[in-house]
Write an enzyme that holds these catalytic residues in place. Structure first.
Site: not given
Ligand code: AKB
Length: 315
Positions: A36, A53, A143
């Site tokens: 980006i 992007d 995540y």
């Molecule tokens: C994080 O800490 O979010 C990354 C991972 C472990 O995927 N380094």
């Protein structure tokens, strides 16, 4: 050789070193870096670069067609700590970018994809030690949820559409060339910088927080290793467990004190402590070792030596 590679998210911690290694291995003009924002001088001058992007399907498709791309390494992602602050942005970046490349492969516009997963796919109910490849997975971070969902989609696209997608679950990655951004394992990079600069570090994880970790050279070897493996050897098409070492803030401090005996650490855990507490302490990666010959090289002691030697040139 027909291979032409696109790295999306080339300016990040992994992307930067991946571009360098791929440009050493293949003709540099066949390795297109994109991000980006512009990269550093070394990246901009060592081969082609495109502003991109990762959530823009048409822009990726345009680059794929113009550069006759055959393989994509999708390294753009929002990591664990930042995604907790911006859940919808994290979800959109992590999922939309993956669907973009999966759909390009489904439409036969590219042949092969690398997509990184993470130890974040595991959660508080997962067995913490020697975490198996297949086990309870109830991730408790945005995540982690995006990575677990991504793994399911990768396997689905492989089975339903024959998409050649390959993935590994990275542990925390440590490197001296580029800083990580927005992760929970970032402390293990920052600590070396602060040790050399200030002789003191305030850790946002407590002393006993053991997490799986890996030196960047090993991670790059694994990434290129799985991409170069014959297709039939890549038996898992969700994502492979991958491991090298495990340590906690106390252990990494002791390894730094061998070089900097006066180095001190204090602990002020913040919201990242809960994220770290939800992740495994060590990982069973025997399937990656058996299926496509993964092996790691670097221990904590070796990594600390390399980190201190290289970073001390900056201070
Ligand atoms: C994080 O800490 O979010 C990354 C991972 C472990 O995927 N380094």
């Amino acid at each position: 050789m027909k291979k032409r590679i696109l790295i999306i998210g080339a300016c990040g911690q992994i992307g930067t070193e991946l571009v360098t290694r791929l440009r050493e291995l293949y003709e540099p003009h066949k390795v297109i870096a994109s991000d980006i924002r512009e990269g550093d001088e070394a990246m901009m001058e060592s081969g082609p670069f495109e502003i991109l992007d990762a959530t823009d399907y048409d822009a990726i498709e345009d680059i794929v067609i113009r550069h006759e791309i055959t393989e994509v390494y999708l390294m753009a992602a929002m990591l664990s700590a930042t995604a907790e602050r911006f859940p919808m942005k994290g979800w959109e970046l992590n999922m939309n970018s993956l669907f973009n490349v999966l759909n390009l492969a489904k439409e036969k516009k590219i042949d092969k994809i690398f997509w990184p997963s993470s130890i974040a796919v595991f959660g508080p109910s997962t067995p913490k030690n020697n975490t198996p490849q297949r086990t309870i997975m109830e991730p408790s971070t945005v995540y982690g949820i995006s990575k677990q969902t991504g793994e399911r989609w990768c396997e689905y696209y492989f089975k339903q559409y024959g998409v050649d997608v390959r993935s590994i679950r990275y542990p925390g990655l440590i490197s001296y060339k580029t800083l990580p951004g927005g992760g929970t394992t970032d402390y293990a990079v920052d600590i070396y910088h602060k040790a050399l600069k200030h002789g003191k570090y305030i850790s946002f994880l407590n002393a006993e927080t053991t997490l799986p970790m890996m030196f960047m050279d090993d991670a790059i070897n694994a990434t290129i290793g799985i991409m170069e493996a014959p297709s039939e050897k890549v038996k898992i098409r969700s994502s492979y467990n991958l491991a090298a070492m495990s340590f906690n803030p106390e252990g990494i401090t002791a390894s730094i004190q061998k070089y900097l005996p006066d180095f001190e650490i204090d602990y002020e855990p913040d919201f990242r402590q809960a994220i770290a507490d939800s992740w495994p302490q060590s990982i069973d990666d025997s399937e990656a070792r058996e299926d496509w010959g993964w092996h790691h090289q670097f221990t904590l002691a070796e990594m600390t030596k390399i980190m201190i030697e290289n970073l001390s040139q900056n201070f």
